[in-house]
Design a protein around this motif. Structure first.
Motif, short mmCIF file in Angstrom:
data_model
loop_
_atom_site.label_atom_id
_atom_site.label_comp_id
_atom_site.label_asym_id
_atom_site.label_seq_id
_atom_site.Cartn_x
_atom_site.Cartn_y
_atom_site.Cartn_z
N ARG A 315 0.84 -1.21 0.00
CA ARG A 315 0.00 0.00 0.00
C ARG A 315 0.87 1.26 0.00
N ASP A 316 2.02 1.21 0.68
CA ASP A 316 2.97 2.31 0.60
C ASP A 316 3.35 2.58 -0.86
N ALA A 317 3.67 1.50 -1.60
CA ALA A 317 4.12 1.62 -2.98
C ALA A 317 3.03 2.25 -3.86
N VAL A 318 1.80 1.77 -3.70
CA VAL A 318 0.69 2.30 -4.51
C VAL A 318 0.47 3.78 -4.23
N ALA A 319 0.50 4.16 -2.96
CA ALA A 319 0.28 5.56 -2.59
C ALA A 319 1.40 6.45 -3.13
N LEU A 320 2.63 5.98 -3.09
CA LEU A 320 3.75 6.77 -3.60
C LEU A 320 3.59 7.03 -5.10
N VAL A 321 3.27 6.01 -5.86
CA VAL A 321 3.11 6.18 -7.31
C VAL A 321 1.94 7.10 -7.61
N ALA A 322 0.84 6.96 -6.87
CA ALA A 322 -0.32 7.83 -7.09
C ALA A 322 0.04 9.29 -6.83
N ALA A 323 0.81 9.56 -5.78
CA ALA A 323 1.20 10.93 -5.47
C ALA A 323 2.13 11.50 -6.54
N LEU A 324 3.07 10.69 -7.03
CA LEU A 324 3.98 11.15 -8.08
C LEU A 324 3.23 11.39 -9.38
N ARG A 325 2.21 10.63 -9.62
CA ARG A 325 1.40 10.81 -10.83
C ARG A 325 0.56 12.09 -10.74
#
Length: 396
Positions: A315-325
Motif C-alpha cells: 500500500r505504501d508503494a501504490v500511494a507513492l506512485v499515485a502521489a507522483l502521478r
C-alpha cells in the motif's frame, strides 16, 4: 520548474521493491527508473520457502501488474480467531471471531503463497518491461548500494559509481534482529517459530489465529496436491527467555500444538523443521525524509500477529506512485504521500504493538477480557465487517 523526466532509484528487488518499480513503470510513463539489488538476477528464487499472507487488495495489485501466480496461491476464504483457556467460558458466547469471504461478498479474503513463488513472476514482469523500454528502465542486479547522500534536492547513490536521482526509494528491509535502530522501536522479548505442518480434518482455505497465554499462534493454509494431507504454515510466538518450544522434540511439539488449538484447526499429524526469529517493532516516524523514501520493511517491521507487514508495504508503494502521478513537483508529491499514509501506518503499528505487548502483561483476568472482546466483536456484525475490510484493503 524543470520539465526534465523524473529520475527515480529503487533499492531492493524484493516483492515491495519490484511491485513499486513495475507500478511506477506503468503509471509514470516518462519517469526514468533504476532498480538496484545486491543479489544476482539469475539467483534461484525458488530456494526461499518463506510463507506470505497477502490481503485481497495486494492480490488485486499483483493482478494489475500481471504478476499474480494464481496456480501457486491458496485462497483464504475464512479466518477463525479465538482465545485459548484461561478465557471466557460461557454457554451464551464463545471467545472467537469468524471472518468469512462470503459474508463480505468477495471470493476470498486474501491468499497464501511462498516468497519465491511471488518474487519470480514479479521479477519476470520487471525484466519484460525492461526489455521493452531499455532507454527508460534499468536494472542493477548484483550491485550493492554502499551509501545514500542527500544534497541540493537530489539523492546521490553510491553503488561503486556515484549517480544522482531526483528521489530514491529504499525497499530493502530485512528482519528485525538484523536492522539498524529506527525512530520507533520495541523488542517484544518474543520468538516466532516458523515452519510447516500437516493436518487431518482441516477445512480448505481456513486460516487460524489462536491467542494463547504465551502469544499468538497462526496456521495459514497452503496449496496441496489432490489426495495429499492438508498443509499449513505455522507461526508460533512464545517468550524468548522462557521458550517452551526450543527443547521439545517434534512429537512433543505436535502434542502441545494439538492441546492448544481447538477443533476448528483440525489435528496436526506431522511437523517440519522450525526456524526461530526474534520479534519486535522497528519503524520510521514517517515514510519520507526529504527526497529519500522508505517503504515496506525498510519503513516498518511489525509483529506478525496480524500478518499485515507485506500488505502495508504494497500500500505504501501504490500511494507513492499515485502521489507522483498527481504532482509534477516531487516535493509536493512526497508531502502528499507522507500525509496520506500516516493514518494506515499508525493504525496498524498501534494495533499490532498493543496486541503483542498484551501477551507480556501479567494482569488477572486479561485472558477473560480478551475473550469477551472477541465474543462481542462476533456479535457486532457491522464492526466485524469493518475489521474484515480493514484487513483486506487497509485504512481508506
Amino acid at each position: 520548474m524543470s520539465m526534465q523526466p523524473l529520475r527515480m532509484a529503487v533499492v531492493g528487488a524484493g516483492p515491495v521493491g519490484l511491485a513499486l518499480a513495475l507500478h511506477a513503470a506503468q503509471q509514470l510513463p516518462t519517469a526514468q527508473l533504476t532498480l538496484f539489488d545486491a543479489r544476482a538476477a539469475d539467483a534461484d528464487l525458488s530456494a526461499d520457502s518463506r510463507t506470505l499472507a497477502l490481503a485481497l487488495g495486494s492480490v488485486h495489485l499483483l493482478k494489475r501488474l500481471k504478476a499474480w501466480p494464481q496456480a501457486a496461491a491458496q485462497p483464504i476464504t475464512e479466518v477463525h480467531v479465538s482465545q485459548a483457556p484461561p478465557s471466557l467460558q460461557a454457554s451464551w458466547a464463545r471467545p472467537e471471531v469468524w471472518l468469512r469471504a462470503s459474508e463480505e461478498g468477495v471470493a476470498m479474503l486474501g491468499a497464501v503463497l511462498r516468497y519465491g513463488e511471488l518474487l519470480a513472476p514479479l521479477q519476470r514482469a520487471w525484466l519484460a518491461a525492461l526489455h521493452s523500454e531499455p532507454q527508460r528502465l534499468r536494472s542493477a542486479f548484483g550491485t550493492a548500494v554502499k551509501a545514500l547522500t542527500q544534497t541540493r534536492g537530489r539523492v546521490q547513490l553510491d553503488a561503486g559509481v556515484a549517480e544522482e536521482f531526483d528521489l530514491c526509494v529504499v525497499a530493502e528491509g530485512g528482519v528485525f534482529a538484523q536492522q539498524a535502530r529506527k525512530a520507533i522501536r520495541h523488542d517484544y522479548g518474543q520468538t516466532a517459530w516458523v515452519g510447516n505442518v500437516e493436518l487431518s480434518g482441516a477445512t480448505a482455505g481456513r486460516a487460524i489465529e489462536r491467542f494463547t497465554r504465551h502469544g499468538p499462534l497462526a496456521l495459514l493454509p497452503l496449496p496441496g496436491a489432490p489426495g495429499a494431507p492438508a498443509r499449513a504454515a505455522l507461526v508460533w510466538c512464545v517468550p524468548s527467555t522462557s521458550d517452551p518450544v526450543r527443547e521439545l522434540t517434534d512429537a512433543q511439539r505436535i502434542v502441545v500444538l494439538n492441546h492448544v488449538l481447538d477443533d476448528a484447526a483440525g489435528r496436526i499429524t506431522a511437523i517440519g523443521p522450525l526456524k526461530a526469529f526474534a520479534l519486535g517493532l522497528n519503524a520510521e516516524a514517517s515514510l519520507v525524509d526529504a527526497r529519500l523514501v522508505r517503504i515496506g520493511n525498510a519503513a516498518q517491521t511489525l509483529h506478525p500477529v496480524a500478518g499485515q507487514g507485506l500488505n502495508l508495504g504494497l500500500r505504501d508503494a501504490v500511494a507513492l506512485v499515485a502521489a507522483l502521478r498527481a504532482h509534477r513537483d516531487p516535493d509536493a508529491a512526497l508531502r502528499r504521500v507522507a500525509w496520506a499514509r500516516a493514518g494506515d501506518r499508525a493504525g496498524m503499528i498501534l494495533a499490532t504493538d498493543f496486541l503483542a505487548r498484551s501477551f507480556t502483561w501479567q494482569l488477572p483476568g486479561l485472558g477473560t477480557a480478551r475473550g469477551l472482546g472477541l465474543a462481542a466483536l462476533q456479535a457486532a456484525a457491522p464492526l466485524k465487517s469493518a475489521l474484515a475490510r480493514q484487513m483486506m484493503f487497509g485504512r481508506r
